[in-house]
Design a protein around this motif. Sequence first.
Motif, PDB file in Angstrom:
ATOM      1  N   ARG A   1       0.834  -1.211   0.000  1.00  0.00           N
ATOM      2  CA  ARG A   1       0.000   0.000   0.000  1.00  0.00           C
ATOM      3  C   ARG A   1       0.867   1.259   0.000  1.00  0.00           C
TER       4      ARG A   1
ATOM      5  N   TYR B   1       1.162   4.717   5.839  1.00  0.00           N
ATOM      6  CA  TYR B   1       1.026   3.381   6.437  1.00  0.00           C
ATOM      7  C   TYR B   1       2.224   3.092   7.324  1.00  0.00           C
ATOM      8  N   ASP B   2       2.050   2.102   8.194  1.00  0.00           N
ATOM      9  CA  ASP B   2       3.130   1.644   9.065  1.00  0.00           C
ATOM     10  C   ASP B   2       3.780   0.415   8.404  1.00  0.00           C
TER      11      ASP B   2
ATOM     12  N   ASN C   1       0.869  -2.214   8.485  1.00  0.00           N
ATOM     13  CA  ASN C   1      -0.298  -2.388   7.605  1.00  0.00           C
ATOM     14  C   ASN C   1       0.021  -1.960   6.174  1.00  0.00           C
ATOM     15  N   ALA C   2       1.322  -1.937   5.828  1.00  0.00           N
ATOM     16  CA  ALA C   2       1.735  -1.422   4.520  1.00  0.00           C
ATOM     17  C   ALA C   2       1.988  -2.551   3.508  1.00  0.00           C
TER      18      ALA C   2
END
Length: 291
Positions: free
Chosen positions: A29, A86-87, A220-221
């Motif tokens: 993402r 995103y992380d 969450n990337a």
Amino acid sequence: MAGSEAVPSEHVLEWAQKDKRRFLHAVYRVGDLDRTIKFYTECLGMQLLRKRDIPEEKYSNAFLGFGPEESHFVVELTYNYGVDSYDIGTGFGHFAIATQDVYKLVEGIRAKGGNITREPGPVKGGSTVIAFVKDPDGYVFELIQRGPTPEPLCQVMLRVGDLDKSIKFYEKALGMKLLRKIENPEYKYTIAMLGYADEYETTVLELTYNYGVTEYTKGNAYAQVAISTNDVYKSAEVVNLVTQELGGKITRQPGPIPGINTKITSFLDPDGWKTVLVDNEDFLKELEKKE
């Protein structure tokens, strides 16, 4: 899995070794699709292969790589409407690009304002010239100096908590070969290269074990890698058996995706890294429709 007891598990497991597989794409993402496309095409030399917008699902995709998807590993970027960051987490390592001149590539990236996090030069204790750069979202790309290669997008590096278990998982569940294993006690890590052909010819998975570290955050990337298979149903049977022995789990039972009809199955490895297996023929048909 009714009736599976009648088939000895070693015959089920043989399928992963016989199946025709290759890395299709890595999915992750990004916060601004156009910004990332610009960086990958202008700085890294990739081509934009296709782009699609799915407004009803509120996301867009872009596929980029160094050659057509029918024969090359590509990145599939996902932009979710309204989400600009995103992380990446601590578990994802890097992607790697093979190039004949790292110094020249870095010069071009620097001229366009790219973020060089390791200057070009030989690896510690070796002669291979490498550099590291970060893309606009913070994903790391290792640049590796190498002769001409059919597959410049050559590595996906992930960190794992138990290297031997992971090697066994990818060998048994996905039919990969262990290409080499490098112990580096001085820097307290060990790496394993796994894939379907020689690492100078194709994309490989680089698994890294840092001494004493058994867990990482996923963030969450980064989402998954996709790999082709000639039969998602047989492949899922293999994965199901291997997860019972080594951990991990199937997250999507084999079958067609509604609306697209491409058959897939997906699963997590013992560390929670996701792989999607995609039916070979369906994937090629899907590409034809995109023309």
